[in-house]
Design a protein around this motif. Structure first.
Motif, short mmCIF file in Angstrom:
data_model
loop_
_atom_site.label_atom_id
_atom_site.label_comp_id
_atom_site.label_asym_id
_atom_site.label_seq_id
_atom_site.Cartn_x
_atom_site.Cartn_y
_atom_site.Cartn_z
N ALA A 91 12.51 12.84 11.63
CA ALA A 91 13.85 13.23 12.08
C ALA A 91 14.22 12.37 13.28
CB ALA A 91 13.88 14.70 12.45
N LYS A 92 15.28 11.57 13.12
CA LYS A 92 15.79 10.78 14.23
C LYS A 92 16.85 11.59 14.96
CE LYS A 92 14.99 6.15 12.42
NZ LYS A 92 15.59 4.88 12.03
N PRO A 93 17.10 11.27 16.23
CA PRO A 93 18.14 11.99 16.97
C PRO A 93 19.49 11.86 16.27
CG PRO A 93 16.82 10.67 18.46
CD PRO A 93 16.40 10.30 17.07
N GLU A 94 20.24 12.95 16.28
CA GLU A 94 21.55 12.96 15.63
C GLU A 94 22.67 13.11 16.64
OE1 GLU A 94 21.63 15.75 12.41
OE2 GLU A 94 19.98 14.77 11.38
N VAL A 95 22.38 12.92 17.93
CA VAL A 95 23.40 12.99 18.97
C VAL A 95 23.51 11.61 19.61
CG1 VAL A 95 23.07 15.44 19.44
CG2 VAL A 95 21.71 13.77 20.68
N SER A 96 24.66 11.35 20.21
CA SER A 96 24.87 10.05 20.85
C SER A 96 24.04 9.94 22.13
CB SER A 96 26.34 9.86 21.18
OG SER A 96 26.51 8.65 21.90
N LEU A 97 23.38 8.81 22.27
CA LEU A 97 22.59 8.53 23.47
C LEU A 97 23.31 7.57 24.41
CD1 LEU A 97 20.48 9.50 21.27
CD2 LEU A 97 18.85 8.09 22.46
N VAL A 98 24.48 7.12 24.02
CA VAL A 98 25.21 6.10 24.77
C VAL A 98 25.47 6.56 26.20
CG1 VAL A 98 27.35 4.76 24.90
CG2 VAL A 98 26.24 5.14 22.68
#
Length: 185
Positions: A91-98
């Motif tokens: 599972a990769k992150p599904e939220v923006s990390l910008v």
């Protein structure tokens, strides 16, 4: 897959207790103090690395006294084995990390292949800064990258096969109330 529960139980019965529960809890409290001092004003995005980081995260997060956004990721090399293989993203992150400060919470920094890949992923996804908190930092000369260090470390540990507080032996004993080393490993 058949599990030999007698073997799993015998591993615990013969294991060496490296850190008892009270020492682990004290280490988690020390990490929380440091994170509170450093990240309280940064609006961090916090990731629990599954499955190993689950117990450490669950113990640490209530001690953080500032607003944060929590998510999880799941990358593994072990797949219930005792030695690592190729990195596999479950599972990769599904939220923006910008432009976000990111705090990764994991159970152990061993060789660092998995944590290194997670850091690279976060940086590539635009994170402003990536912080690492680990319960255990294994002492040895086999780190995947010489520059890979955790900012927040609970306890240093000898180079043995560990379980407890999120770390497992063949998928078992993540729930052990302390840090244990498998006899002979």
């Amino acid at each position: 897959m058949s599990v030999d529960l007698a073997h799993i139980r015998s591993v615990m019965a013969q294991a060496d207790c490296i850190y008892p529960e009270a020492e682990v809890e004290a280490a988690i409290a020390r990490i929380a103090v440091a994170i509170n001092a450093d990240l309280a004003e940064s609006n961090p995005l916090v990731f629990c690395v599954m499955n190993g980081g689950l117990i450490f995260s669950g113990k640490l997060l209530p001690k953080l006294n500032f607003p944060l956004e929590l998510s999880y990721l799941h990358a593994t090399r072990y797949r219930n084995e005792t030695s690592g293989g190729e990195l596999f993203w479950k599972a990769k992150p599904e939220v923006s990390l910008v432009d976000r400060e990111v705090l990764i919470i994991d159970d152990i920094l061993d060789e660092g292949h998995t944590l290194g890949a997670i850091i690279d992923f976060c940086q590539h996804a635009g994170a402003a800064k990536v912080h690492i908190a680990v319960l255990i930092d294994k002492t040895h000369e086999r780190k995947a990258r010489p520059d890979l260090n955790a900012e927040y470390v609970g306890l240093p540990c000898i180079d043995r096969f560990l379980f407890g507080y999120g770390m497992d032996y063949k998928g078992y004993w993540r729930n052990a109330p302390g840090i244990y080393a498998v006899k002979g490993m």
